[in-house]
Design a protein around this motif. Structure first.
Motif, short mmCIF file in Angstrom:
data_model
loop_
_atom_site.label_atom_id
_atom_site.label_comp_id
_atom_site.label_asym_id
_atom_site.label_seq_id
_atom_site.Cartn_x
_atom_site.Cartn_y
_atom_site.Cartn_z
N GLY A 207 -7.38 8.14 28.24
CA GLY A 207 -6.82 9.40 27.75
C GLY A 207 -5.53 9.80 28.44
N PHE A 208 -5.03 8.96 29.34
CA PHE A 208 -3.74 9.23 29.98
C PHE A 208 -2.63 8.74 29.06
CE2 PHE A 208 -6.11 10.18 33.68
CZ PHE A 208 -5.26 10.74 34.63
N PRO A 209 -1.49 9.43 29.03
CA PRO A 209 -0.42 9.04 28.11
C PRO A 209 0.34 7.79 28.53
CG PRO A 209 0.28 10.91 29.44
CD PRO A 209 -1.17 10.70 29.74
N VAL A 210 0.28 7.44 29.81
CA VAL A 210 1.06 6.30 30.31
C VAL A 210 0.19 5.43 31.21
CG1 VAL A 210 3.06 5.58 31.69
CG2 VAL A 210 3.22 7.61 30.23
N SER A 211 0.30 4.13 31.01
CA SER A 211 -0.33 3.15 31.90
C SER A 211 0.71 2.12 32.29
CB SER A 211 -1.51 2.47 31.19
OG SER A 211 -2.01 1.41 31.98
N LEU A 212 0.70 1.73 33.57
CA LEU A 212 1.68 0.77 34.09
C LEU A 212 0.98 -0.32 34.89
CD1 LEU A 212 4.26 3.32 35.61
CD2 LEU A 212 4.30 2.36 33.30
N LEU A 213 1.54 -1.51 34.82
CA LEU A 213 1.16 -2.60 35.71
C LEU A 213 2.39 -2.96 36.52
CD1 LEU A 213 -0.79 -4.82 36.71
CD2 LEU A 213 0.03 -6.25 34.81
N THR A 214 2.31 -2.81 37.84
CA THR A 214 3.50 -2.98 38.67
C THR A 214 3.29 -4.03 39.76
OG1 THR A 214 2.91 -1.32 40.36
CG2 THR A 214 3.98 -0.52 38.36
N PHE A 215 4.39 -4.69 40.09
CA PHE A 215 4.43 -5.63 41.21
C PHE A 215 5.72 -5.34 41.98
CE2 PHE A 215 2.00 -7.71 37.87
CZ PHE A 215 0.87 -8.10 38.55
N MET A 216 5.67 -5.54 43.29
CA MET A 216 6.82 -5.20 44.12
C MET A 216 7.31 -6.37 44.94
SD MET A 216 5.90 -1.33 45.35
CE MET A 216 4.13 -1.48 45.21
N ASP A 217 8.63 -6.53 44.97
CA ASP A 217 9.21 -7.43 45.95
C ASP A 217 9.61 -6.60 47.16
OD1 ASP A 217 11.65 -6.22 45.30
OD2 ASP A 217 12.29 -7.86 43.99
N ARG A 218 10.50 -7.09 47.97
CA ARG A 218 10.81 -6.39 49.22
C ARG A 218 11.43 -5.01 48.99
NH1 ARG A 218 10.79 -8.92 53.84
NH2 ARG A 218 11.06 -10.92 52.77
N ASP A 219 12.24 -4.87 47.94
CA ASP A 219 12.99 -3.63 47.76
C ASP A 219 12.77 -2.93 46.42
OD1 ASP A 219 14.46 -3.94 50.26
OD2 ASP A 219 15.51 -5.58 49.25
N THR A 220 12.10 -3.60 45.48
CA THR A 220 12.03 -3.08 44.12
C THR A 220 10.60 -3.08 43.59
OG1 THR A 220 14.24 -3.96 43.68
CG2 THR A 220 12.92 -3.35 41.76
N GLN A 221 10.25 -2.01 42.87
CA GLN A 221 9.00 -2.00 42.11
C GLN A 221 9.33 -2.41 40.68
OE1 GLN A 221 5.44 1.06 41.63
NE2 GLN A 221 7.20 1.79 40.48
N TRP A 222 8.70 -3.49 40.23
CA TRP A 222 8.91 -3.99 38.87
C TRP A 222 7.75 -3.56 37.98
CZ3 TRP A 222 13.48 -6.12 37.67
CH2 TRP A 222 14.26 -6.61 38.72
#
Length: 330
Positions: A207-222
């Motif tokens: 029921g949340f409007p947004v879902s994300l799958l994220t992975f991070m390198d040293r400086d950035t969240q992708w």
């Protein structure tokens, strides 16, 4: 009007989940010849199946074990909360792997049959189906009586910074985590359909409007996959998911605007105006939290145990997807 689940219905309502139209037709024909069953829906993949099952509330779901992207075992976990539905795995061949059969039953399968069982002895096949659905029916009132009110409990985790000079916590195994995400080509914005199916499913069931799958390198969240928001990237120092991967369970922020760790984030002070965040780490078989599956909302809200359970289950499925694929440098 809800059906009285203490009474045996005139017919058992069936949803068939199989990626083969031929098998769908075969099962439909077999069930339709029996007066006690009525097929009410079909699906060829897990995510559409979940939506269909939750909408139709059938008595029985037959589940193919081998389907693309998300297999039958994963589908069982996705609908594990639907205790009043009889879930029957109908695999290509009778299951001889006892460990696999035990795992499927632990995930919620009431019965595991082979498609060849239906052809070899239809009467025995349907006798087993009837016995399984009767067992589930007998347990329905026990389940509903014990679980009529789950409450609305919220987990609010606090992670002590282990920053190494950063303004966010750094996992103890950060070196191994970075090597894993780079070796498996996860730290980029390239979309993958299997992950998109997961985030779409998560928005539907939470029921949340947004879902994300994220992975991070040293400086950035992708943002590897997104439902309800355009994918892309953010500076790592503005990533809620830093806190999620730095611990071993759910991480929840009820109101980011009033939390000094996050109030200054551009995503909080400006669009998309994040207020509520709930995330769960994606953990590999080696125990490394390589990424995070999360939901966000632009309003302050509580996060229920059901939402956290869904995130945990789907994060496990993402981890399984990653563990199964060969490294990008293989």
């Amino acid at each position: 009007m809800a059906r009285d689940i203490t009474d045996r219905p005139h017919t058992w309502r069936v949803v068939i989940v199989d990626d083969s139209r031929t098998i769908q037709a075969m099962l439909d024909n077999a069930f339709s010849k029996r007066k006690d069953f009525k097929v009410i829906g079909f699906s060829g993949e897990a995510t559409t199946a979940v939506e269909l099952i939750r909408r139709l509330q059938p008595d029985i779901v037959t589940i193919d074990l081998n389907m693309p992207y998300i297999d039958g075992a994963a589908l069982l976990r996705m609908i594990a909360d639907m205790k009043t539905v009889c879930k029957i795995v109908v695999s290509d061949a009778p299951l001889k792997n006892l460990a696999l059969a035990a795992s499927l039953i632990q995930s919620g399968a009431a019965l595991c049959l082979g498609k060849s069982d239906l052809a070899a002895n239809p009467d025995r096949f349907f006798a087993q189906v009837n016995a399984a659905v009767e067992d589930v029916r007998r347990n329905r009132m026990l389940y509903l009586g014990a679980n009529s009110d789950f409450g609305d409990r919220t987990v609010a985790a606090q992670v002590p910074p282990n920053s190494g000079g950063k303004d966010f916590p750094i996992p103890i195994d950060e070196k191994d985590r970075l090597q894993f995400v780079l070796r498996n080509s996860l730290a980029n914005g390239e979309r993958e359909r299997q992950f998109d199916l997961v985030t779409r499913h998560v928005t539907r069931v939470t029921g949340f409007p947004v879902s994300l799958l994220t992975f991070m390198d040293r400086d950035t969240q992708w943002i590897k996959s997104a439902s309800g928001l355009d994918p892309g990237s953010t500076p790592r120092e503005e990533a809620f998911c830093n806190y999620t991967i730095a611990q071993g369970g759910a991480f929840v922020v009820a109101n980011a605007a009033s939390d000094r760790r996050f109030a200054h984030f551009s995503s909080v002070a400006g669009p998309p105006s994040i207020r509520c965040y709930a995330g769960y780490p994606v953990t590999t078989r080696d125990g490394i939290n390589v990424g995070a599956l999360c939901v966000i909302d632009n309003r302050v809200r509580k996060v229920s145990k059901q939402v956290l359970d869904q995130l945990a289950g789907m994060a496990d499925i993402v981890a399984e997807m990653i563990d199964r694929r060969p490294p990008a440098d293989a």
